[in-house]
Design a protein around this motif. Structure first.
Motif: not given
Length: 574
Positions: A186-188, A161, A163-166, A3-4
């Motif tokens: 973002t991470h995504g 925690d 996410t793709a939107d972080s 995820r990251s």
């Protein structure tokens, strides 16, 4: 699926703890001292920085990163990501005067990002404290040298925690046509663009195995998207090895870059077009004879106009050292799309088009356009009439619009600019598009970039790309410095727009100022049927540029109008 990048770092540190992630050539020379950073050590230092930030309640805040060239930036950047802190890469002020341009940019980034902490190298942090009377902004900011963060701070780290939107970091644009803006990545966005870089540049498992993990070699500044997303983060994404050297060491002796490629034999290395020109300017028979560039498969060229003549001359000069034309890899990207949008085909020569031609050409030096490859999987590129906002047919020049998962969220705390740039819609196409502000056209699915929308020079109803005028000027005399010329227009009232060319010249050429001026006028006049109103020759290093080396034409125009240019000789006025 990770995820990251933080999760990928943890996995690499467990699977290959002793593998070198990054090595840094301290002197820029292969026979000088070298620092290595293994994946195990990188993971531990990343957790230490992250734990230190979390212990001070800084999760969710912004951290300005001010590191000189070296390895400290990497665990600082990744430590921010691992702490849930938004990283803000910045240009470190250096030298006695603290580099006025870098200091001004630093203050702007601090104010715009609302940074609550500065992470930097010891010398940078010490210099900031020494000059604190000139930096009242530091009173409200925690400032620490990352070398001084203890290893045992890693023990308190807690995985965030994500996410793709972080939000991962703010990539401030280089400001070639406007004040820098913070692109929210973002991470995504990060993971998607690393996937695209990997696919387009052929960084397959088989290639990594063939090269023993030696993926990239780079002198590019890590605070700029090209130097960060490729050499630093693609290496981490794949668990490979990258060799780094200082941009200053490259500029002092461009041959160091090629010598390091010859020594470490990476698959990928590159930079803007001016880097290849610098190597040509300093090439000697002795240097060429000492090199083996046969392992260099991807010589990427981007961030500024790619010149067909540069590709041809570089190939001819370094062919004896094993360099192949097929290694050249023109590409196109921008911070607002995280980085990469299009890229060439590995092991295929660049596509060159002559003026007015309808198909690929073999490669004359006067080719009008160099193809920048095709979009990565999941990226959509369309060419649009910027006024009517309608899609144009293949072959017509318009504004480049981009869509896909790599396109960033928008600009930090700038709703209006975000709406104008990131929320464009197009009849007959679903979704929203990024307006790049760049001009280009598509041919057989390949993108050709022709210039900047706002930099166009319009005289007597004809459009001229300043890059073309600048190249014609630079080639008129050897004393004109490559990549150090600015062409723009000024309003002359009833007479319309007049063209001005400002060019840096070698210091010992002052006595030839009048001759050089005449040659510039003639070259631009013959090549473009355009009369140049003023030719202004200035001292080296004085034309305004962005942090990534792009000419700031509007800033140069303003300096010209204000009479603030560092002129050599007396400009001739027509």
């Amino acid at each position: 699926m990770a995820r990251s990048l933080v999760e990928l770092l943890t996995a690499h540190a467990q699977q290959q703890p002793e593998r070198t992630a990054y090595r840094y050539l301290l002197t820029g020379d292969c026979d000088g001292d070298v620092q290595d950073l293994s994946y195990a050590r990188l993971a531990h230092r990343t957790r230490a920085v992250a734990g230190w930030l979390q212990d001070r309640g800084l999760a969710g805040s912004r951290a300005l990163l001010l590191h000189p060239p070296g390895l400290e930036f990497v665990p600082a950047f990744l430590g921010c990501l691992a702490a849930g802190v938004v990283a803000v890469p910045g240009v470190p002020p250096q030298g006695r005067s603290q580099n006025h341009r870098a200091l001004t940019r630093m203050k702007r980034l601090m104010a715009d990002s609302g940074a609550q902490v500065i992470l930097g190298g010891r010398e940078v942090v010490g210099a900031l404290h020494t000059g604190a009377e000139h930096l009242p902004e530091l009173d409200a900011v925690t400032c620490v040298a990352t070398e001084d963060i203890p290893d045992d701070a890693a023990g308190t780290w807690r995985a965030p925690d994500l996410t793709a939107d972080s939000v991962a970091f703010l990539q401030y644009t280089s400001g070639s046509t406007s004040a820098p803006r913070g692109v929210v990545v973002t991470h995504g966005n990060l993971l998607d663009n690393e996937r695209i870089i990997t696919e387009r540049m052929g960084h397959t498992p088989d290639v990594l195995a063939e090269y023993g993990g030696e993926l990239t070699l780079s002198w590019l500044p890590v605070y700029h998207d090209m130097g960060l997303m490729g050499p630093i983060l693609n290496t981490l994404y794949l668990g490979a090895t990258t060799t780094l050297l200082s941009p200053l060491h490259f500029l002092q002796r461009p041959g160091r870059w090629l010598t390091a490629i010859s020594r470490y034999r990476p698959h990928t290395s590159g930079g803007p077009n001016f880097a290849y020109e610098l190597c040509l300017k300093h090439a000697t028979d002795e240097l060429v004879d000492s090199l083996d560039l046969s392992s260099w498969k991807v010589a990427f060229n981007g961030a500024e106009p790619v010149r067909a003549a540069t590709l041809r001359r570089f190939t001819e000069t370094f062919r004896a050292a094993g360099f192949r034309q097929e290694a050249f890899y023109p590409c196109y990207g921008l911070a607002e799309a995280t980085l990469m949008v299009t890229g060439g085909a590995v092991d295929a020569p660049p596509t060159l088009l002559d003026a007015g031609e309808t198909g690929p050409h073999a490669g004359e030096a006067d080719a009008a356009a160099v193809g920048c490859g095709r979009p990565g999987t999941g990226i959509t590129v369309v060419i649009v009439d910027p006024e009517r906002q309608e899609e144009l047919p293949e072959g017509e020049v318009g504004e480049i619009w981009v869509a896909g998962a790599s396109v960033a969220k928008g600009y930090w705390r700038n709703t209006l600019a975000t709406r104008e740039t990131f929320r464009a819609t197009l009849t007959g196409r679903e979704g929203r598009f990024l307006r790049t502000g760049d001009l280009g056209f598509l041919r057989d699915g390949e993108l050709f970039v022709t210039g900047r929308l706002k930099d166009l020079v319009v005289v007597d109803g004809r459009n001229h790309y300043p890059q073309d005028l600048e190249l014609s000027a630079e080639l008129s005399h050897p004393a004109l410095r490559p990549g150090c010329t600015a062409a723009f227009s000024v309003d002359a009232g009833r007479e319309g727009e007049h063209v001005v060319v400002v060019a840096e010249v070698a210091p010992d050429a002052a006595g030839e100022a009048e001759k050089i001026t005449d040659l510039v006028r003639s070259a631009v006049g013959e090549a473009h049927a355009l009369s140049v109103r003023d030719v202004v020759l200035v001292q080296p290093g004085t034309i305004p540029k962005t942090s990534s080396g792009k000419i700031q034409r509007r800033a140069c125009r303003a300096a010209y109008l204000d009479g603030a240019l560092a002129v050599i000789g007396v400009p001739v006025t027509g």
